[in-house]
Design an enzyme around this catalytic site. Structure first.
Site, short mmCIF file in Angstrom:
data_model
loop_
_atom_site.label_atom_id
_atom_site.label_comp_id
_atom_site.label_asym_id
_atom_site.label_seq_id
_atom_site.Cartn_x
_atom_site.Cartn_y
_atom_site.Cartn_z
N MET A 119 64.24 -52.77 -30.20
CA MET A 119 64.01 -51.84 -31.31
C MET A 119 62.58 -51.89 -31.86
O MET A 119 62.30 -51.31 -32.90
CB MET A 119 65.01 -52.09 -32.44
CG MET A 119 66.45 -51.95 -32.02
SD MET A 119 66.78 -50.34 -31.28
CE MET A 119 68.37 -50.66 -30.55
N CYS A 120 61.68 -52.62 -31.19
CA CYS A 120 60.30 -52.70 -31.65
C CYS A 120 59.50 -51.48 -31.21
O CYS A 120 59.69 -50.98 -30.10
CB CYS A 120 59.63 -53.97 -31.11
SG CYS A 120 60.15 -55.45 -31.95
N HIS A 121 58.61 -51.06 -32.07
CA HIS A 121 57.73 -49.93 -31.78
C HIS A 121 56.51 -50.42 -31.00
O HIS A 121 56.04 -51.53 -31.24
CB HIS A 121 57.23 -49.28 -33.08
CG HIS A 121 58.32 -48.66 -33.88
ND1 HIS A 121 59.10 -49.39 -34.74
CD2 HIS A 121 58.74 -47.38 -33.96
CE1 HIS A 121 59.98 -48.58 -35.31
NE2 HIS A 121 59.79 -47.36 -34.86
N MET A 143 57.30 -59.29 -35.52
CA MET A 143 57.88 -59.58 -34.21
C MET A 143 56.79 -59.93 -33.20
O MET A 143 57.00 -60.78 -32.33
CB MET A 143 58.73 -58.40 -33.71
CG MET A 143 59.97 -58.18 -34.53
SD MET A 143 61.03 -59.64 -34.70
CE MET A 143 61.41 -59.99 -33.00
N GLU A 144 55.64 -59.32 -33.31
CA GLU A 144 54.54 -59.62 -32.40
C GLU A 144 54.04 -61.04 -32.61
O GLU A 144 53.76 -61.77 -31.64
CB GLU A 144 53.42 -58.59 -32.58
CG GLU A 144 53.74 -57.22 -32.04
CD GLU A 144 54.76 -56.41 -32.84
OE1 GLU A 144 55.24 -55.38 -32.30
OE2 GLU A 144 55.10 -56.78 -33.98
N ASP A 182 56.54 -74.58 -19.36
CA ASP A 182 56.45 -74.24 -17.94
C ASP A 182 55.38 -75.05 -17.23
O ASP A 182 55.59 -75.54 -16.12
CB ASP A 182 56.19 -72.75 -17.76
CG ASP A 182 56.00 -72.38 -16.30
OD1 ASP A 182 56.92 -72.64 -15.50
OD2 ASP A 182 54.92 -71.85 -15.96
#
Length: 166
Positions: free
Chosen positions: A75-77, A116-117, A131
Site C-alpha cells: 500500500m506504499c506510494h 516506511m522508507e 547475510d
C-alpha cells in the site's frame, strides 16, 4: 470504529488517494540493530569479511531499499525521495557481544510521509549485515526496529519517540 484509511467501502484493501493533499517537506528517522559476536565485530572492523566492506554494502543496500519500498510494501506510494542517509554506531554488550545500531533519515517533498522508507532502509541494512556475516555465525539477532521520529505533513501530527535512548 477506528479511522482505518486503507479499506474501501467493501472492506477490502486499497491504496489511499493522496492526490488532494498538499506537498510539504517530510522527514522520517528510523532505527534497527543487529547483535553480533566478538569475532564478527572484529572482522567487520578490520574489513576481513570475505564478501567485502560490510558497512559500506549495508549502507548502499539500505539506500536502495528505501528507494524501492513501494515495490515491496503493497500500500506504499512511489515517492520521489530527496535524501537518504544511513549511519551506524557500535555498542559493546555483555558476554562478548556487540550491537550495531543502524539509523536512517529519509526526506521528501511530497503529499505522503516517508516512515516506511526509513523503516525499510534500516531493516534491509540489518539483513545485509546478517547475510554478509552468516558464514561466521548464524546466531546474530536483528532488532528491534522502530520509528524514531517523523515530521511534515499538513495535520501537524509530528512524532518523536521518547521511550528509547538515542
Amino acid at each position: 470504529m477506528s479511522n482505518l484509511t486503507h479499506f474501501n467501502e467493501e472492506g477490502r484493501a486499497k491504496m489511499v488517494d493522496v492526490s488532494d493533499k498538499p506537498e510539504t517537506v517530510r522527514i522520517a528517522k528510523a532505527q534497527s540493530s543487529i547483535e553480533v559476536n566478538e569475532l564478527i565485530y572484529e572482522h567487520i572492523q578490520s574489513n576481513q569479511i570475505k564478501k567485502g566492506d560490510v558497512l559500506a554494502v549495508a549502507q548502499v543496500a539500505g539506500i536502495m531499499a528505501a528507494k524501492k519500498t513501494w515495490d515491496i510494501i503493497p500500500m506504499c506510494h512511489p515517492i520521489p525521495l530527496k535524501g537518504i542517509d544511513i549511519s551506524f554506531n557500535w555498542k559493546e554488550q555483555p558476554h562478548n557481544k556487540w550491537k550495531l545500531e543502524i539509523f536512517a533519515t529519509v526526506k521528501t517533498i511530497g503529499n505522503t510521509g516517508v516512515e516506511m522508507e526509513a523503516l525499510t532502509a534500516v531493516s534491509t541494512a540489518a539483513l545485509t549485515v546478517y547475510d554478509m556475516c552468516k558464514a561466521i555465525d548464524k546466531g546474530m539477532i536483528i532488532g528491534p526496529t522502530f520509528l524514531l521520529e517523523k515530521s511534515g505533513g499538513t495535520k501537524g501530527k509530528d512524532f518523536k519517540r521518547n521511550d528509547v535512548e538515542i
